[in-house]
Each structure stands twice: as C-alpha cells, then as structure tokens.
Design a protein around this motif. Structure first.
Motif, short mmCIF file in Angstrom:
data_model
loop_
_atom_site.label_atom_id
_atom_site.label_comp_id
_atom_site.label_asym_id
_atom_site.label_seq_id
_atom_site.Cartn_x
_atom_site.Cartn_y
_atom_site.Cartn_z
N ARG A 566 0.83 -1.21 0.00
CA ARG A 566 0.00 0.00 0.00
C ARG A 566 0.87 1.26 0.00
O ARG A 566 0.62 2.19 -0.78
CB ARG A 566 -0.92 0.00 1.22
N SER A 567 1.88 1.32 0.86
CA SER A 567 2.71 2.53 0.95
C SER A 567 3.47 2.76 -0.35
O SER A 567 3.50 3.88 -0.88
CB SER A 567 3.69 2.41 2.12
N LEU A 568 4.10 1.71 -0.87
CA LEU A 568 4.87 1.86 -2.10
C LEU A 568 3.97 2.20 -3.28
O LEU A 568 4.34 2.99 -4.15
CB LEU A 568 5.64 0.57 -2.38
N GLY A 569 2.77 1.61 -3.33
CA GLY A 569 1.84 1.91 -4.41
C GLY A 569 1.29 3.31 -4.32
O GLY A 569 1.21 4.02 -5.33
N MET A 570 0.93 3.75 -3.13
CA MET A 570 0.35 5.09 -2.96
C MET A 570 1.35 6.18 -3.31
O MET A 570 1.00 7.22 -3.89
CB MET A 570 -0.14 5.26 -1.51
N LYS A 571 2.61 5.97 -2.97
CA LYS A 571 3.64 6.98 -3.26
C LYS A 571 4.15 6.91 -4.70
O LYS A 571 5.02 7.69 -5.08
CB LYS A 571 4.83 6.80 -2.31
N GLY A 572 3.63 6.00 -5.49
CA GLY A 572 4.06 5.89 -6.87
C GLY A 572 5.41 5.22 -7.03
O GLY A 572 6.01 5.24 -8.11
N LYS A 573 5.91 4.57 -5.96
CA LYS A 573 7.26 4.01 -6.02
C LYS A 573 7.32 2.72 -6.83
O LYS A 573 8.35 2.41 -7.43
CB LYS A 573 7.80 3.77 -4.62
N ILE A 574 6.24 1.95 -6.86
CA ILE A 574 6.27 0.72 -7.66
C ILE A 574 6.39 1.08 -9.14
O ILE A 574 7.19 0.49 -9.88
CB ILE A 574 5.03 -0.14 -7.36
N TYR A 575 5.63 2.07 -9.56
CA TYR A 575 5.76 2.55 -10.94
C TYR A 575 7.16 3.10 -11.17
O TYR A 575 7.80 2.83 -12.20
CB TYR A 575 4.72 3.63 -11.24
N ASP A 576 7.67 3.88 -10.22
CA ASP A 576 9.00 4.47 -10.35
C ASP A 576 10.07 3.40 -10.48
O ASP A 576 11.01 3.51 -11.28
CB ASP A 576 9.28 5.35 -9.13
N PHE A 577 9.95 2.32 -9.71
CA PHE A 577 10.88 1.20 -9.83
C PHE A 577 10.91 0.69 -11.27
O PHE A 577 11.97 0.50 -11.87
CB PHE A 577 10.46 0.03 -8.93
N VAL A 578 9.72 0.44 -11.81
CA VAL A 578 9.63 -0.19 -13.13
C VAL A 578 10.16 0.74 -14.21
O VAL A 578 10.96 0.33 -15.08
CB VAL A 578 8.17 -0.62 -13.42
N GLU A 719 -16.14 -0.17 -0.54
CA GLU A 719 -14.81 0.06 -1.10
C GLU A 719 -14.62 1.56 -1.25
O GLU A 719 -15.39 2.23 -1.95
CB GLU A 719 -14.66 -0.62 -2.47
N GLU A 720 -13.61 2.11 -0.57
CA GLU A 720 -13.38 3.54 -0.64
C GLU A 720 -12.82 3.95 -2.00
O GLU A 720 -12.06 3.20 -2.63
CB GLU A 720 -12.41 3.99 0.45
N ILE A 721 -13.19 5.13 -2.44
CA ILE A 721 -12.65 5.73 -3.66
C ILE A 721 -11.65 6.77 -3.21
O ILE A 721 -12.01 7.80 -2.62
CB ILE A 721 -13.77 6.36 -4.50
N VAL A 722 -10.37 6.50 -3.44
CA VAL A 722 -9.29 7.29 -2.86
C VAL A 722 -8.47 7.95 -3.95
O VAL A 722 -7.91 7.27 -4.83
CB VAL A 722 -8.38 6.40 -1.98
N TYR A 723 -8.37 9.27 -3.88
CA TYR A 723 -7.61 10.01 -4.89
C TYR A 723 -6.13 9.64 -4.80
O TYR A 723 -5.52 9.61 -3.74
CB TYR A 723 -7.76 11.52 -4.68
N GLY A 724 -5.55 9.33 -5.95
CA GLY A 724 -4.14 8.96 -6.01
C GLY A 724 -3.89 7.50 -5.75
O GLY A 724 -2.75 7.04 -5.84
N TRP A 725 -4.96 6.76 -5.43
CA TRP A 725 -4.83 5.32 -5.23
C TRP A 725 -5.58 4.58 -6.34
O TRP A 725 -4.98 3.92 -7.17
CB TRP A 725 -5.35 4.93 -3.86
#
Length: 809
Positions: A566-578, A719-725
């Motif tokens: 969740r933390s890595l996905g929310m901060k955009g780090k998983i995309y950044d890794f790839v 299911e929450e609708i969360v901006y940036g998630w």
C-alpha cells in the motif's frame, strides 16, 4: 524494432516516411523564402529538417506567414504510437499545434505569445499514420533546423526493460515442455526459476532434464563469451538461454516469460547499460516479510535490478544493545497514540524491529537470485534512533529546537558515539555479510554546536567521523558508501572542504541533484576522484539522464516509506521502480520516449501487481452491467464526449458505455449540480466488479472522495474511492510526472491498483484518461443486488462512473 526517432534525424534509421511544407489547412505548397530550399514531398532520409544537421535550416519571412502560419504535413508510411514532436534550431515560433487525423493532439504556446525558444517539445501520446505540425509566429520571421517525431511501432517495445537487440522471426513461439540444465548449479537454479514462472503464468510446468531433447526443449547453459549480466536467447524449435553468470541466466529466464506471454518467436542479445542498478528500502515490518520476498521475485529481479539497499536503523534486533530497539519501539508507540510527534523514519520496521534471523532470511532470499544486498547504518545524522536510547551523545538539544523534539545528530567527539556505531556495524555485518556498508552521513544539520565541538571546523569534525568508520570497515575488508550532499558546496549546511579530507575509494551517493537541476553536480565529485552513484534517483525528475549515465557507477531509487504494498503503491514508487529500471538497463533510453515507455509499463503493471498481491484466478466470464446515467458525457467540470460508446473493449474488459454517465458530489459542495448518491442495479453473483471511472478535479493524495457500497440481500461491503490510489482526474494523463521538486520523493500518482483503461484526446487536444479499478467480492456466492455510489462531504471533486462490468473466475 522501430522505437526511437521515427524521422531519423541522425539518431537511427528512419521509417519510410516524408514531409511537405504547406499553407495552413491546404495542400498548397509554402516553400521557404528566407533560408534554404525544399519543395514537394521530401523523404526523411533526404530532408533538411530530418537530416540531423542543425547547422542547416529552413526559413520563412514574417510577412509571408503573417498571423496564419505554416503546416508541416508528415506521413509516416504506417501507423505508429507517436510520443512527441521536437522542433530544434527554432526561432520566431510562438505557437505549435499538432493534429492527428484532423483532430488536435498536442499544443504548446499561444497565438500571440513570445518566441518559444530554440527547442520546442510537444507531447502527443496518440496512434496515427500521419500528423500535421502547425507553427505560428505572429508576423515574426521563422527558422527551423530539425523536426523530430519520436515513438514506436504499435507493439513496441516488445520487452521491458528494452533489450539491446531483438530479431523477430516468423511464427509463434514453441511451447517449452522440457528445460535442460545439466550439472551447473547456477544453470539449474535458472531452469527451476523458469519452470516455476511458466507454471504461474500458463498453468503448466516443464520438466527439468539433464539431456537435450527435440521440439519444445530449451537448453539453459553457461557461455563465458557473453558479457557480465548479459544473456542470449534463441526461441525456436530447439531453444537456448545462455549467459556467463547467475544474474544473466536469471534475467534471461524472466525475459523468456515475457516473450512467451507476447506470443512472439525471436532471438535476443542483451546486457546492462549501468553497472549498479539499485533500490533503497526500509527494513520491512514482520507482517511484510512475505511481501518483501514477492517484491524481489516479481519486480526487482524481472526488472533486472542487481542491488538492494536496506536501511537498518533500529529495525533489526541488536543483541549487544537492546536498548536501541526498546527506545525505538517506545517512541513510535507514543507517536501512534498521539502523545509525541512522529519519529523520523518511523515507518521503518513498522515502528518496531525484526529478529536477526528474520533479517538473515530475507537477505539470503535476495542473494539467492544473484542480488547484492547493502545495509545502510545511518550514522552521524538521522540518528534519532540512537539519541533516543543514548541522549548523552546528542549534538543538538531538542529543547532548543523549534523544529523537532528529537535529536538529529550525535556528537562526533563523544567517546561513546562510535563505540555504539561499531557495535551495530558488527551485528549488521554478521547478518548481511556484505561487500559494502552504506553509513549515511547526509543532512548533518547540527555540527559544531555542542560544548565538545563548538568552535571547531565542521569539515574536520565530519571527516573525523567518516574516516574512523572507514578505517573500522576497512579492517573488516569492507568498502564504505555514504550520501554525498555534505560535499556539495551549494547546500547551506554542507562542508565541501571535507572532500579533501576523506579517502577517495568511498563511493558517494549523490542525491541533491534535484536542488540544482541545471547542472551536472556529480562532476565536482568525479573531478576529486570519487566514484559516484545517482542517489535518490527518481525517473519523474532526473534531468539529462542519457548524457549523465556514462559518468557514474549506477543509480538507486529510494522510497522513504514503509516496505509494504500500500505505501509503495500510494507513493508511486512501484511505478517508479519499473520505469527507472528501463532507464538503468537500456542504453538506448531517451527522455523523448516518455509516453512510449509509460504505455509499456501500463501493460506489464497488472502482471507485476498480480505477483506482489498474490496470483489471481483467470477470468472466465465478463458481464457488462447496464448503467442508467444522470448526466450527459459533457458536464459542469468535465468533458468526456470523446469517449467511445456502445459495447467497447478496453484492455480486454468489455464495457457497455451509454450516452449518459453517473456523477455524484458531496453534500457540502458549493453550487452542487449532482446528487450525493446514486444506485445501480446489478442482480448477479460475481467474483468482482471493474469500475470505469474518474473524478472531476485534483485533490490531496489519499483523500477519500466517496465509496462504492455493494449491496447483498442481507448486508453490504464497501470500497473507498481514494484520490491517487484508485482514481484520478479525467484530464490527467496516466503517470504524468509531478515535476515540481516538492514532489521529488513521490513523483507519480495514481499508478498502481487502477489501470488506464482508455486514453484519448478531447476536441482541444487535452489528454483524457479513464481508470479501471477492480473490487474483489469476499462473498462470491452471494448475489450483488445493487451498487451504491456515494460522494464524500470532504471534497469538491465529483466522482464520475461511466460503466461497470462484473467478472466471474
């Protein structure tokens, strides 16, 4: 493989295309009358504007162009994904508009605007076989040296990270039925890995055998002629994977999985573009140990990283000094209860710590795939975890600070400071068995202020701590790494003179590049004789990467958040890794291919997400659900009239899109147009629902915009609708970098659990993106009677639902 500058421009072989110089909106020629001469249809290989020579140019008089301008009609000879148009050697141009298929695709400048300068980039991100580049000068003379069109063939790049060489052959790839590994231990590891991955992807596990067979046989072998970490693949009747080392074999196995997934038969020769390719992670919490392993297996290894930095802090058990762990836990507990401010780096270890055996397990797991694991033991600065346990060594006194109640630095002259650090190093080295230890030493804000240090040289104090730790590590046969900001003169807290006082074989991670974007700041350190790694490397921000990569050892992507999905996905780090992995691996990477690479990342992200979050069952049936809308496609704060209607398949999911959509807004919004909640009838037993949605305006990252309530006959799930998630605004292109330096540590938003199901352009050429988010039904045996969409009162952004489709596995 057509990936790069399609018009050639001296950067590679052009596609079979041409351009013409025309009056606006017509097929009437408008030849240059100020400089140069070109008429008719000019092929890319012969044109002045596509020859790669900026010393030659074409020019038009301002009186000729007036306020109407010029059209450059470009035919590409086939359909391509067009990333951008770049004009070079330009002058006098105030507006550039690009049209694809007669519709706006990109725009820079203003009709009566100032000169845009020598280089003009126009983002596109569309598929087309021809475009028109319209330039306007507002009565100024215009000169143009080069026109570059960047992009790729529709299916390119085929693989990611992009290989050095791919030769596609006729026919589909063979089914791999047997993998031959022989007696080599590393080859057998790669064979077993390949067999497991093929079983995960395709539901069939090939046999591991000792001798080569016939059709469907793949031989895994060593070939010392292949460069380090490189590999060669021949995928045909009798296939081959060869490399000279374990990493090359592992990388090749992962590439084979991609190839078989793509359904293409080909030959691949590949190797790395940078020596060190790393990620920097916090020590995971106990609950996230399995996730750490999945991160290694399904992202770090397939993306061809070779190094993991793990920040230890107090996240590992210290048997010699258990008070470090106790103080860390207690401080984080008080912070969680609201009795104290958050502890710096408090997400590390989940605010607690794991045992040495647990750390050893994840380190050995990563090493098993050929990865190097480097521990970071923060010292001198960022040592709150030490000053909590040993307040007597603090350089700064929290009661004197208006910023933080925690001590940030230890005194480099206190006799206990390095004794503590050395005890920690001993235990860390015992567990990690590394070649290098990263010792921190960044952002030493407080130095020379305690009674012991007051009046002494900051550079000498800094160098004393570095040198004594360096000597201690060297005595153990270990190398040392540190952050480099203290040696850069432009930081207000730095002491650059120290660079002459420390050994030159310390490897420096230079991360303050984002505070000086116009200069290659690593040059100062390289000239001193240091080796440099691009520290805190963020693909969203790093400038001039292709030219700077050749000077350094490598790069590492930092996270600065909890090591959990969740933390890595929310901060955009998983995309950044790839995305960053491709920059580090592929020597041909260019910033002009941003949207080409983003498109590819969006294709492979579901596979990565499936691995990180747990493998998913195959969808057997899609069930589009009829939506009775309450708003036309063009509403008060959005225009989705460009979205296709009817039964539309997006990324393999069929949706039923009508002429109306559902929009909801919070009850406290001023000038509210839409209701706060709407209900959609379903009446089906489903494993899940894919929502095709967007929101009307940007919000705070993590802000809850509303919820979906799935109503059963006897209860409901939300299911929450969360901006940036799982949602973003409709007019934001997927993975568009948040380029301001403020966002450097989290430069992407909304790139993980929701996929860009459809991207297009509105009638003004603005990007339009619809996101697909999948809710998984925890009770698939229970009928979903209806779905309620409800907006939150906390925001002014409307939630826009265009369609929803049920799924059964």
């Amino acid at each position: 493989m057509a990936v790069g500058c399609l018009t050639g421009n001296g950067k590679g072989r052009p596609v079979e295309g041409s351009y013409r110089l025309l009056r606006r909106g017509t097929d009437k020629e408008l030849p240059p009358d100020l400089e140069g001469e070109e008429r008719g249809r000019i092929s890319f290989g012969e044109g002045i504007l596509t020859d790669g020579d900026t010393s030659t140019s074409l020019g038009w008089k301002g009186t000729t162009l007036g306020e109407v301008g010029l059209d450059l009609a470009i035919e590409l000879g086939g359909k391509y994904f067009l990333d951008r148009v770049v004009l070079k050697g330009a002058s006098g141009i105030g507006l550039v508009e690009v049209y694809a298929g007669g519709l706006p695709a990109g725009r820079v400048g203003d009709e009566e605007g100032p000169d845009l300068g020598e280089r003009i980039d126009v983002d596109l991100g569309v598929e087309a076989d021809e475009i028109v580049v319209h330039v306007r000068s507002f009565n100024r003379d215009v000169k143009l040296g080069e026109v570059e069109v960047w992009g790729a063939s529709p299916r390119e790049p085929l693989l990611f990270p992009v290989p050095r060489k791919v030769e596609v052959e006729e026919g589909p790839p063979p089914e791999v039925c047997e993998v031959v590994a022989g007696d080599d231990e590393e080859a057998r590891f790669a064979a077993e890995l390949l067999a497991r991955r093929l079983e995960e992807e395709f539901g069939r596990r090939p046999k591991i055998v000792g001798k080569a067979g016939g059709e469907g046989c793949l031989v895994v072998s060593k070939d010392q002629a292949i460069p380090k970490e490189g590999y060669r693949i021949e995928l045909g009747g009798r296939s081959l994977l060869a490399a000279s080392d374990k990493r090359g074999l592992v990388y090749g196995a992962e590439t084979l999985v991609q190839l078989l997934r793509s359904g293409v038969r080909c030959r691949v020769e590949d190797g790395p573009g940078m020596e060190l390719r790393g990620v920097h992670l916090y020590m995971p919490a106990r609950k996230d140990l399995d996730f750490f392993k999945r991160l290694v297996r399904y992202l770090i290894v397939p993306m061809k990283f070779n190094t993991i930095f793990i920040q230890v802090t107090a996240g590992m058990e210290f048997e010699r000094r258990p008070e470090i762990n106790r103080a860390w836990e207690e401080a984080n507990r008080r912070a969680a209860e609201g009795k104290a401010p958050p502890v710096p780096h408090g997400e590390l270890g989940g605010g607690s710590y794991i045992t040495k055996e647990e750390v050893r397990e994840i380190v050995e797991y990563a090493k098993g795939y050929g990865l190097e694991v480097i521990p970071e033991v923060q010292s001198l600065s960022h040592v709150t975890y030490l000053t909590l346990a040993y307040p007597e060594i603090a350089e700064d006194r929290p009661e004197e600070s208006v910023v933080s109640p925690y001590s940030h630095c230890y005194c480099p002259l206190h006799p206990e400071s390095r004794r503590i650090v050395f005890d920690m190093v001993d235990e860390v080295v015992e567990v990690f068995e590394p070649r290098y230890v990263h010792m921190g030493h960044d952002e030493v804000y407080h130095l020379g202020i305690c009674p012991r240090c007051r009046g002494k040289s900051r550079a000498e104090l800094y160098a004393k701590d570095v040198n004594e730790i360096y000597s201690y590590l060297k005595g153990k046969g270990l190398g040392m790494m540190i952050w480099a900001d203290m040696l850069q003169a432009f930081r207000p807290y730095s002491c650059p003179e120290a660079s002459d006082l420390i050994p030159k074989d310390i490897i420096l991670l230079d991360f303050v590049w984002y505070f000086n974007m116009d200069e290659d700041i690593e040059d100062v350190l390289l000239e001193k004789g240091f080796k440099v790694i691009m520290g805190n490397f963020y693909s969203s921000h790093y400038p001039r990467f292709p030219s700077r990569r050749r000077k350094v050892v490598g790069a590492e992507v930092s996270t600065w958040c909890g090591c959990d999905e969740r933390s890595l996905g929310m901060k955009g780090k998983i995309y950044d890794f790839v995305y960053s992995a491709n920059m580090m691996w592929w020597e041909g990477y260019r910033d002009e291919l941003r949207w080409t690479m983003t498109r590819k990342v969006s294709e492979i992200m579901p596979h990565i997400r499936s691995g990180l979050g747990g493998r998913e069952d195959e969808v057997k049936e899609w069930l589009p659900i009829k939506l009775e809308g309450n708003s036309p496609m063009r509403g008060k704060e959005f225009d989705l009239s460009c979205v296709p209607r009817g039964r539309v398949e997006m990324r393999g999911v069929p949706f039923e899109i009508g002429d109306k959509l559902v929009a909801v807004e919070g009850g406290r919004k001023r000038w509210r147009v839409y209701p706060q909640r709407e209900e959609v009838e379903v009446g089906l037993e489903l494993d899940g629902i894919v929502f095709l949605h967007a929101c009307s305006r940007n919000c705070f990252r993590g802000e809850v915009l509303g919820l979906y309530r799935m109503n059963y006959e006897d209860g409901s799930e939300e299911e929450e609708i969360v901006y940036g998630w799982n949602i973003l605004e409709w007019d934001r292109r997927y993975a568009r970098p948040m380029s301001h330096v403020l966002h450097r540590h989290s430069g992407y938003i909304g790139t993980y659990p929701a996929d860009p199901m459809w991207q297009g352009k509105d009638m003004e050429g603005r990007d339009v993106t619809l996101y697909g988010y999948t809710w998984r039904n925890p009770h698939p045996e229970r009928k979903v009677v209806s779905v309620t969409l409800e907006a939150s009162d906390s925001t002014d952004s409307a939630v826009i639902l265009l369609a929803l489709t049920g799924r059964r596995s």
